[in-house]
Scaffold this active site. Structure first.
Site, short mmCIF file in Angstrom:
data_model
loop_
_atom_site.label_atom_id
_atom_site.label_comp_id
_atom_site.label_asym_id
_atom_site.label_seq_id
_atom_site.Cartn_x
_atom_site.Cartn_y
_atom_site.Cartn_z
N CYS A 76 0.82 -1.04 0.08
CA CYS A 76 0.00 0.12 0.17
C CYS A 76 0.97 1.43 -0.16
CB CYS A 76 -1.07 0.00 1.02
SG CYS A 76 -2.43 0.98 1.14
N HIS A 124 -3.63 -5.42 0.54
CA HIS A 124 -3.04 -5.69 2.08
C HIS A 124 -2.96 -7.28 1.96
CE1 HIS A 124 -2.60 -1.91 3.77
NE2 HIS A 124 -3.61 -1.47 2.91
N GLU A 168 -1.25 -8.62 4.12
CA GLU A 168 -1.19 -9.11 5.83
C GLU A 168 -2.15 -8.87 6.43
OE1 GLU A 168 -1.05 -4.45 5.82
OE2 GLU A 168 -0.76 -6.12 4.25
#
Length: 241
Positions: free
Chosen positions: A95, A185, A187
């Site tokens: 990001c 994202h 994660e």
């Protein structure tokens, strides 16, 4: 021994932080099991950045800052990214880190013309990703968590576009042999994604968005999550060659 560095480029919302921890913790979990020593750098504290020669690899987290604000720590981080790319240190930007990579290497970053992308979105792998070390084994379409207002509006010269969707034409790209940026994202898990939507509910409602509908998009994203583990394995493979 060289280290795998996680560069923490900000802090999550207070309620999300209390429930789930912070960016660096999510990233460390996402990297998977590894014998590589991992060190977190809180770049907002202006911590000294290590020489490229000491880095096995680098992952830069997301942030609530904006790349176009050109904050002092962010500009310093951009300069370091140029060094890492020049030295072919494996790099993974998420990001904000994705946008910094684009900006550092000569691309254009700015606000997306259609506003914020948020929720779990379907991402398309580009044909050009078929030979990429991280994206080659991914399906042609996969789900990923998103929340961003800025984007890489113009890729750096020589960048390889790897993934896109109908909203975001640059969801992933690579510079050189081993510097990746992903706008989504990998994660996040589903609970973190829901928390991010809820934390921004007032802003989204004011913009005419339907928060319940966005929450309904949330699902698990195992394919996107595997990208980080593939990055770790890539680093391990480079160190043993």
């Amino acid at each position: 021994m060289k280290k795998l560095y996680i560069v923490k480029a900000g802090t999550s919302f207070p309620a999300t932080l209390q429930k789930f921890g912070d960016f660096d913790q999510w990233t460390k979990v996402a990297l998977g099991q590894t014998a590589l020593p991992i060190e977190v750098i809180d770049v907002e504290d202006m911590t000294t950045l290590p020489p490229a020669a000491e880095c096995a690899g680098v992952a830069v987290t997301g942030s609530h800052a904006m790349v176009t604000d050109k904050l002092e720590w962010s500009v310093r981080l951009e300069d370091w990214i140029v060094e890492l790319v020049d030295c072919q240190i494996p790099f993974f930007g998420i990001c904000y880190g994705h946008q910094l990579l684009g900006s550092a290497i000569g691309g254009t970053v700015g606000y997306h013309p259609h506003g914020k992308e948020i929720g779990t979105m379907l991402i398309r792998r580009r044909p050009s990703a078929a030979d990429d070390p991280l994206f080659d084994a991914l399906p042609d379409e996969f789900w990923a968590h998103t929340t961003h207002s800025q984007s890489v509006l113009q890729l750096p010269v020589g960048a390889l576009l790897l993934a896109e969707n109908d909203f975001e034409p640059c969801h992933a790209f690579r510079i050189g042999p081993c510097a990746w940026g992903v706008q989504f994202h990998p994660e996040y898990d589903a609970a973190i994604m829901r928390s991010y939507i809820e934390e921004q509910a007032e802003e989204l409602t004011a913009a005419g968005r339907q928060v319940d509908a966005i929450l309904a998009t949330v699902r698990d994203t195992p394919v996107a999550a595997d990208l980080f583990r593939r990055f770790t394995r890539y680093i391990e493979g480079q160190l043993t060659n």
